[in-house]
Design an enzyme around this catalytic site. Sequence first.
Site, PDB file in Angstrom:
ATOM      1  CB  ALA A  23      -0.818  -0.025   0.813  1.00  0.00           C
ATOM      2  CG  ASN A  24       4.757   1.588  -1.415  1.00  0.00           C
ATOM      3  OD1 ASN A  24       3.672   0.505  -1.438  1.00  0.00           O
ATOM      4  ND2 ASN A  24       6.230   1.306  -1.494  1.00  0.00           N
ATOM      5  CB  THR A  25       3.328   2.884  -4.861  1.00  0.00           C
ATOM      6  OG1 THR A  25       3.223   1.802  -5.032  1.00  0.00           O
ATOM      7  CG2 THR A  25       4.243   3.318  -4.723  1.00  0.00           C
ATOM      8  N   GLY A  26       0.534   3.034  -5.821  1.00  0.00           N
ATOM      9  CA  GLY A  26      -0.459   2.666  -6.900  1.00  0.00           C
ATOM     10  C   GLY A  26      -1.919   2.518  -6.093  1.00  0.00           C
ATOM     11  N   GLY A  28      -2.878  -0.323  -3.893  1.00  0.00           N
ATOM     12  CA  GLY A  28      -2.870  -0.127  -2.810  1.00  0.00           C
ATOM     13  C   GLY A  28      -2.674   1.134  -1.728  1.00  0.00           C
ATOM     14  CB  SER A 146      -5.019  -9.034 -12.827  1.00  0.00           C
ATOM     15  OG  SER A 146      -4.575  -9.373 -14.674  1.00  0.00           O
ATOM     16  CE1 TYR A 172      -0.282 -10.247 -12.820  1.00  0.00           C
ATOM     17  CE2 TYR A 172      -1.011 -10.235 -14.906  1.00  0.00           C
ATOM     18  CZ  TYR A 172      -1.176  -9.186 -13.639  1.00  0.00           C
ATOM     19  OH  TYR A 172      -1.795  -8.465 -12.876  1.00  0.00           O
TER      20      TYR A 172
END
Length: 308
Positions: A23-26, A28, A146, A172
């Site tokens: 959760a530090n970017t994007g 999240g 996804s 993926y």
Amino acid sequence: MNEKWTTANIPGQQGRVAVVTGANTGLGFETAKALAERGASVVIAVRNVEKGRQAAARMNGDVSVQQLDLTSLDSVRAAAAALRSRLDRIDLLINNAGVMYNPKQTTRDGFEMQFGTNHLGHFALTGLLLDRMLPLPGSRVVTVSSTGHRIRAAIHFDDLQWEKSYSRAGAYGQSKLANLMFTYELQRRLAEHGTTVATAAHPGLSSTELVRNSPAALRLPLTALAPLITQTPAMGALPTLRAATDPAALGGQYYGPGGRFEIKGHPRLVTSSPASHEVAVQQRLWTVSEDLTGVRFPVVGATQPRTA
């Protein structure tokens, strides 16, 4: 159902505790930020603690940081132990962190990087934290998948770690298909308990850092076309937030963007691939995941998770 669902539809989250991975970017970051703004006590579980602290400082509300490296089962166990020591309850566990289209790499435990991070790391974390959720009516495990779960996707039990050959897209797709199969099997196991439910979501095509490992032939067109075909991380986080907080959401449901081809738009219920609903494969994947991680999920009524 409200097809224009936004963060304004999130019910008050006062008194609730949420753990959000990556959760530090994007996506999240936007997920954690919205939950904190609605009153939840949020723990962002991230690999880089300093970056996590910088992210937390940009959010309004009660936000703290927990170190978590999903590429290491030792780190997953340490993070779970730390969270269990400081949290009496977890109302929301949002399995958001992920990697995409990596060159061939392995985790510290020797797993293929995408399968190990996206699926096995979250499988283990959920199993180790679930007993903090089972007593709480309305608690939810939300796992981010996804549309890639449809692309060249299968669970390759004969070569789960892609040692014989390697495909970035195939690996993926396997990891994202595994996310959904995990959700559906987890919900089946939770149904008898009746308090905690498992849901899933996907962000459509969002402009995040995930595409940085994509092959140049794919990354360059995506970059050029991004303004036309992608949506912001804040919009991409809405399906996860709806799966986590909409009072009408049910266990086993899957949310994604409501626009054409589920690329972007406000979140709604969507349908995953037929392959994701193959119960025998879900159950086999569960057993294999337990064996690979050494994590056994708590049985109904148990107070401690069991680890091998």
